[in-house]
Scaffold this active site. Structure first.
Site, PDB file in Angstrom:
ATOM      1  N   ASN A 155       0.802  -1.220   0.000  1.00 21.01           N
ATOM      2  CA  ASN A 155       0.000   0.000   0.000  1.00 21.01           C
ATOM      3  C   ASN A 155       0.838   1.275   0.000  1.00 21.01           C
ATOM      4  OD1 ASN A 155       0.298  -1.469   2.569  1.00 21.01           O
ATOM      5  ND2 ASN A 155      -0.422   0.423   3.504  1.00 21.01           N
ATOM      6  N   GLN A 183      -4.778  -3.968  -2.439  1.00 22.43           N
ATOM      7  CA  GLN A 183      -4.305  -2.907  -3.342  1.00 22.43           C
ATOM      8  C   GLN A 183      -4.174  -3.401  -4.777  1.00 22.43           C
ATOM      9  OE1 GLN A 183      -4.100   0.219  -2.529  1.00 22.43           O
ATOM     10  NE2 GLN A 183      -4.030   0.169  -0.284  1.00 22.43           N
ATOM     11  N   THR A 242     -25.768 -10.407  10.767  1.00 27.00           N
ATOM     12  CA  THR A 242     -26.571 -10.082   9.577  1.00 27.00           C
ATOM     13  C   THR A 242     -25.699  -9.368   8.551  1.00 27.00           C
ATOM     14  OG1 THR A 242     -28.500  -9.886  10.984  1.00 27.00           O
ATOM     15  CG2 THR A 242     -28.658  -8.864   8.804  1.00 27.00           C
ATOM     16  N   CYS A 329       2.422   9.749  12.625  1.00 23.69           N
ATOM     17  CA  CYS A 329       2.822  10.554  13.767  1.00 23.69           C
ATOM     18  C   CYS A 329       2.088  10.033  14.992  1.00 23.69           C
ATOM     19  CB  CYS A 329       2.444  12.004  13.514  1.00 23.69           C
ATOM     20  SG  CYS A 329       2.852  13.085  14.865  1.00 23.69           S
TER      21      CYS A 329
HETATM   22  N1  PLP Z   1      -4.462  -4.201   3.717  1.00 22.83           N
HETATM   23  C1  PLP Z   1      -3.984  -3.205   2.973  1.00 22.83           C
HETATM   24  C2  PLP Z   1      -2.859  -3.453   2.028  1.00 22.83           C
HETATM   25  C3  PLP Z   1      -4.526  -1.926   3.074  1.00 22.83           C
HETATM   26  O1  PLP Z   1      -4.033  -0.933   2.355  1.00 22.83           O
HETATM   27  C4  PLP Z   1      -5.603  -1.726   3.982  1.00 22.83           C
HETATM   28  C5  PLP Z   1      -6.216  -0.384   4.119  1.00 22.83           C
HETATM   29  O2  PLP Z   1      -5.724   0.486   4.757  1.00 22.83           O
HETATM   30  C6  PLP Z   1      -6.066  -2.800   4.740  1.00 22.83           C
HETATM   31  C7  PLP Z   1      -5.466  -4.028   4.575  1.00 22.83           C
HETATM   32  C8  PLP Z   1      -7.179  -2.658   5.752  1.00 22.83           C
HETATM   33  O3  PLP Z   1      -8.418  -2.545   5.118  1.00 22.83           O
HETATM   34  P1  PLP Z   1      -9.735  -2.133   5.917  1.00 22.83           P
HETATM   35  O4  PLP Z   1      -9.628  -0.664   6.139  1.00 22.83           O
HETATM   36  O5  PLP Z   1     -10.847  -2.511   5.019  1.00 22.83           O
HETATM   37  O6  PLP Z   1      -9.766  -2.899   7.173  1.00 22.83           O
END
Ligand code: PLP
Length: 387
Positions: A155, A183, A242, A329
């Site tokens: 990410n 991603q 649900t 931070c």
């Molecule tokens: N994994 C990756 C690579 C992400 O970028 C994110 C999002 O920040 C997540 C997991 C977590 O996703 P969620 O916010 O749906 O829990």
């Protein structure tokens, strides 16, 4: 209000108009999909249609899709040492996690910390397959089979991992594999069979869908993690509660758009190349992180040694541009990005990462605006350092 430019797709993509429309239509429909009356059956049909769409997006069977509240929950569900294999319970001995995983995976889920081992990445951010192989060789099989968690694409840097190669190594040692594909979808082809993994996670809000909905997808219904929560029998007893019908509908529309528009990534790659040229023209001292690896076409992480990523992000925000810092931070101290640290970057780089991530809607004008803002910010920073 100033015209804002949103270059933070990896944090969350703005809700797509098609999603908004579908969600609004579903608002009038949603009853409990477990109810057997006509209203309940209509809600069930919405959920099952969505399930088929999500499954098709990753080459899975519809019945293998389990809706969750997002990718964090999907990872927490997947990362269970106890796996249900047919009528048996198999207990994985040790969890191996890529060193640059998202914190929801890095934490190891339900594995105790003493049974979680990080797999290093190379200087360019790619998983170190030799290190993985030697860890697997040293894995004590008496404890149970190994389990690997490796993301499809990072990410922060956009670095794409060779998940299929890593999965082959783990399978040769009789182990299990979970892939956080959050991603990847809509940016590179995602196929659970081709990846050779057992479990895969997605989340809607990175695709222009609503927040708070995602999925854990199984390669084969015969192997699944023990449920995370006790409750009703929803989602084939894999995830009680649900279903969030409205959000699930939005998720499926976003996933379909992501897959249908995968070819846009060629145009986005050209925009990204221009963006990086402009960054380096303004600040030749900047480092484009992970540029030695294959990366998602929409993502650039750059770092100017000694310039705090957070300070740069605030400066961009004031110029009307939304980007992210690779570092976070906490309690007044800027921590370095664990991703950049894992890549062997010194503190002056790991605290300096700025991530620019383009949505499919990005234009050449957005890149120009970013470049203009960066020239102004960089020159101000240089002046204040010289003063
Ligand atoms: N994994 C990756 C690579 C992400 O970028 C994110 C999002 O920040 C997540 C997991 C977590 O996703 P969620 O916010 O749906 O829990």
């Amino acid at each position: 209000m100033m015209n804002r430019i949103y270059l933070d797709a990896n944090a969350g993509a703005p809700l797509l108009p098609e999603v908004r429309e579908a969600v609004i239509a579903a608002l009038g429909e949603a009853s409990n999909p477990s109810s057997i009356h006509a209203e309940g059956r209509r809600a069930r049909a919405l959920v099952e249609n969505a399930r088929a769409v999500i499954a098709a997006a990753v080459g899975a069977k519809a019945e293998n899709v389990t809706f969750t509240s997002g990718a964090t929950e999907a990872a927490a569900l997947a990362l269970s040492p106890r796996l249900i294999a047919g009528r048996d319970i198999v207990t994985a001995g040790r969890l191996y996690v890529g060193a640059t995983e998202h914190p929801c995976v890095l934490s190891g889920g339900r594995f105790p910390a003493s049974r979680v081992t990080k797999v290093p990445v190379t200087r360019s951010g790619a998983i170190d397959l030799n290190a993985l192989e030697s860890l697997l060789q040293r894995n004590d099989s008496a404890d149970g089979p190994p389990y690997l968690a490796l993301m499809l694409a990072n990410n922060e840097t956009g670095v794409i991992h060779v998940v299929a190669d890593a999965a082959r190594l783990v399978k040769a040692h009789g182990g299990f594999v979970f892939c956080d594909a959050v991603q990847g979808l809509g940016r590179i082809p995602v196929d659970i069979g081709a990846l050779g993994v057992d479990f895969l996670s997605l989340t809607a809000h990175k695709l222009g869908g609503p927040q708070g909905v995602g999925a854990l997808i199984l390669a084969d219904e015969a192997l699944r993690p023990e449920p995370l929560m006790a409750g009703g029998g929803q989602e084939r007893r894999r995830r009680p509660g649900t279903e969030n019908v409205i959000a699930i509908v939005g998720f499926s529309v976003a996933a379909r758009q992501a897959v249908d528009h995968l070819s846009d990534m060629g145009r986005i790659a050209d925009l990204r190349a221009g963006l990086e040229r402009q960054i380096l023209a303004t600040s030749p001292e900047a480092k484009i992180v992970g540029s030695g690896s294959e990366r998602l076409a929409n993502t650039t992480m750059f770092a100017v040694p000694g310039v705090s990523g957070e300070t740069a992000v605030i400066a961009f925000d004031l110029e009307g541009i939304a980007v992210s810092a690779g570092s976070a931070c906490s309690s007044g101290k800027v921590a370095g990005s664990h991703v950049l640290e894992a890549m062997g970057e010194p503190a002056e780089i790991s605290r300096s990462g700025v991530r620019v991530s383009l949505t499919r809607a990005a234009t050449a004008a957005d890149i120009e605006a970013f470049a203009t803002a960066w020239r102004a910010i960089h020159s101000r920073m240089r002046q204040s350092r010289a003063a």
